[in-house]
Design a protein around this motif. Structure first.
Motif, PDB file in Angstrom:
ATOM      1  N   TYR A  30      41.892   1.010  73.655  1.00  0.00           N
ATOM      2  CA  TYR A  30      42.085   1.871  72.488  1.00  0.00           C
ATOM      3  C   TYR A  30      40.791   2.548  72.022  1.00  0.00           C
ATOM      4  CZ  TYR A  30      44.023   3.490  68.081  1.00  0.00           C
ATOM      5  OH  TYR A  30      44.437   4.276  67.038  1.00  0.00           O
ATOM      6  N   PRO A  31      39.663   1.847  71.914  1.00  0.00           N
ATOM      7  CA  PRO A  31      38.427   2.538  71.506  1.00  0.00           C
ATOM      8  C   PRO A  31      38.017   3.640  72.477  1.00  0.00           C
ATOM      9  CG  PRO A  31      38.154   0.186  71.281  1.00  0.00           C
ATOM     10  CD  PRO A  31      39.466   0.404  71.984  1.00  0.00           C
ATOM     11  N   LEU A  32      38.207   3.400  73.780  1.00  0.00           N
ATOM     12  CA  LEU A  32      37.883   4.426  74.775  1.00  0.00           C
ATOM     13  C   LEU A  32      38.794   5.642  74.612  1.00  0.00           C
ATOM     14  CD1 LEU A  32      36.244   5.215  77.290  1.00  0.00           C
ATOM     15  CD2 LEU A  32      38.026   4.121  78.655  1.00  0.00           C
ATOM     16  N   ILE A  33      40.054   5.392  74.350  1.00  0.00           N
ATOM     17  CA  ILE A  33      41.006   6.490  74.154  1.00  0.00           C
ATOM     18  C   ILE A  33      40.633   7.287  72.911  1.00  0.00           C
ATOM     19  CG2 ILE A  33      43.421   7.014  73.608  1.00  0.00           C
ATOM     20  CD1 ILE A  33      44.153   4.548  75.353  1.00  0.00           C
TER      21      ILE A  33
END
Length: 130
Positions: A30-33
């Motif tokens: 999620y953080p990468l997205i």
């Protein structure tokens, strides 16, 4: 049936991701997205605006052609008027050049659409779970 005694590392990672996602409700990616989403949306919006430019030029050029079959001769005046209206609003088709403001507005619009689609999907999931 043969069941393997060892599993592939990718399948173990996928199972870990699925288990982690079901436990916390959020993917570990999620953080990468979230960090890459604005750049991806800006790239997609610039491609979308370029595609619109190509279609706009093609439509104006096609509407200007007077030769064709019986149906085309009946529809062409309407399309030609529509092309003139579009050019009066957007400017000349050949001179249409989206700037940074157009790209950013398109990216925001795409982000809103994607967000609303996620909300709609979550609502449907909760209705199905009942």
């Amino acid at each position: 049936l043969h069941t393997p005694t060892h599993t592939h590392p990718a399948s173990r990672a996928l199972r870990y991701t699925e288990a982690h996602q079901t436990m916390s409700g959020m993917s570990p990616f999620y953080p990468l997205i979230i960090l890459s989403a604005p750049s991806i949306l800006i790239a997609l919006s610039s491609l979308s605006l370029h595609q619109f430019k190509v279609l706009f030029i093609t439509f104006v050029n096609a509407a200007a052609q007077k030769e064709g079959n019986f149906v085309w001769t009946k529809v062409q005046p309407f399309l030609n008027d529509l092309a003139h209206i579009m050019e009066s609003i957007l400017g000349r088709a050949t001179g249409f050049s989206p700037n940074l403001t157009h790209v950013m507005l398109c990216a925001v619009l795409m982000g809103v659409i994607i967000g609303l689609e996620r909300v709609r999907g979550a609502i449907l999931d909760t209705k199905r779970a009942r």
